[in-house]
Design a protein around this motif. Sequence first.
Motif, PDB file in Angstrom:
ATOM      1  N   ARG A  28       0.815  -1.222   0.000  1.00 45.63           N
ATOM      2  CA  ARG A  28       0.000   0.000   0.000  1.00 45.63           C
ATOM      3  C   ARG A  28       0.848   1.272   0.000  1.00 45.63           C
ATOM      4  O   ARG A  28       0.295   2.355  -0.191  1.00 45.63           O
ATOM      5  N   ASP A  29       2.134   1.150   0.202  1.00 55.63           N
ATOM      6  CA  ASP A  29       2.948   2.356   0.282  1.00 55.63           C
ATOM      7  C   ASP A  29       2.920   3.162  -1.010  1.00 55.63           C
ATOM      8  O   ASP A  29       3.055   4.391  -0.984  1.00 55.63           O
ATOM      9  N   TRP A  30       2.721   2.505  -2.135  1.00 55.77           N
ATOM     10  CA  TRP A  30       2.641   3.203  -3.412  1.00 55.77           C
ATOM     11  C   TRP A  30       1.475   4.193  -3.462  1.00 55.77           C
ATOM     12  O   TRP A  30       1.498   5.151  -4.241  1.00 55.77           O
ATOM     13  N   MET A  31       0.448   3.996  -2.623  1.00 59.89           N
ATOM     14  CA  MET A  31      -0.718   4.884  -2.619  1.00 59.89           C
ATOM     15  C   MET A  31      -0.344   6.326  -2.281  1.00 59.89           C
ATOM     16  O   MET A  31      -1.064   7.259  -2.638  1.00 59.89           O
ATOM     17  N   ASP A  32       0.774   6.504  -1.576  1.00 57.46           N
ATOM     18  CA  ASP A  32       1.205   7.854  -1.212  1.00 57.46           C
ATOM     19  C   ASP A  32       1.694   8.647  -2.423  1.00 57.46           C
ATOM     20  O   ASP A  32       1.882   9.857  -2.328  1.00 57.46           O
ATOM     21  N   GLN A  33       1.909   7.970  -3.546  1.00 58.04           N
ATOM     22  CA  GLN A  33       2.443   8.628  -4.737  1.00 58.04           C
ATOM     23  C   GLN A  33       1.383   8.887  -5.804  1.00 58.04           C
ATOM     24  O   GLN A  33       1.715   9.325  -6.902  1.00 58.04           O
ATOM     25  N   VAL A  34       0.117   8.617  -5.482  1.00 57.40           N
ATOM     26  CA  VAL A  34      -0.969   8.831  -6.443  1.00 57.40           C
ATOM     27  C   VAL A  34      -2.071   9.657  -5.786  1.00 57.40           C
ATOM     28  O   VAL A  34      -2.075   9.850  -4.567  1.00 57.40           O
ATOM     29  N   THR A  35      -2.987  10.137  -6.593  1.00 59.62           N
ATOM     30  CA  THR A  35      -4.170  10.835  -6.086  1.00 59.62           C
ATOM     31  C   THR A  35      -5.288   9.820  -5.937  1.00 59.62           C
ATOM     32  O   THR A  35      -5.735   9.219  -6.921  1.00 59.62           O
TER      33      THR A  35
END
Length: 240
Positions: A92-99
């Motif tokens: 889920r860490d990738w969610m910080d890089q998207v809107t």
Amino acid sequence: MRIAMWSGPRNLSTAMMYAFAARGDCAVWDEPFYAAYLAMTGLAHPMHDQIIATGEIDPDKVAGRLTGPVPGGKTHFYQKHMCQHMIAGIPRDWMDQVTNVFLIRHPARVLASFAAKYENPTLDDIGFAQQAELFDRVAQRTGRAPVVVDSADIRNDPEGMLRKLCAALGIGFTPAMLSWPKGGNAQDGVWAPVWYAAVHRSTGFAGPEGPLPVLTGSHAAMTEKALAYYQRLYPHRLVL
């Protein structure tokens, strides 16, 4: 811009993917984690073997593509995600890089539609609890509630709500988002023949929905449980 649109099944999600694909400046990806989710759970979904054979089953590789170069050199990257796919082991860490945007629909409508295609669904299958959890995660990490849009509001006024959504995202609206060619999109998942018949017949958003379906037995009980999660996000929805 990378847009992660979070919903459960039977929630206008494919039509929304088509709307963003129709812009011309937006790459789309249909349910990126579906193959990994099935490989990890072994659930007997329709076309299980084909989904795994044609998709990426390594969730870390999926996450890398979600935050990597935008396919086709497009300006925007629309990612159609299913909340129920975000099980333990899916990063889920990738969610910080998207809107992150949350697409909601009344659970009675979701369950009536989903149960017609999938026998004996559970609360986990329709994604409401997971959607609320993901909403809370984004809100906590950003310090504000993420964008929420209700599928009923989109069907009541597609242009008005898409204009509102684009404004919230900080991108321009284009009327091209209101229609698409009949027959589907080249980026549809391999599972499209099972789930996408209605949207494949369409060339735009369907009109307003009728009264809520009346559910009984276990479906009614599940709707009541899911309703609590839906009602948590509902006050945050975009309104005209």
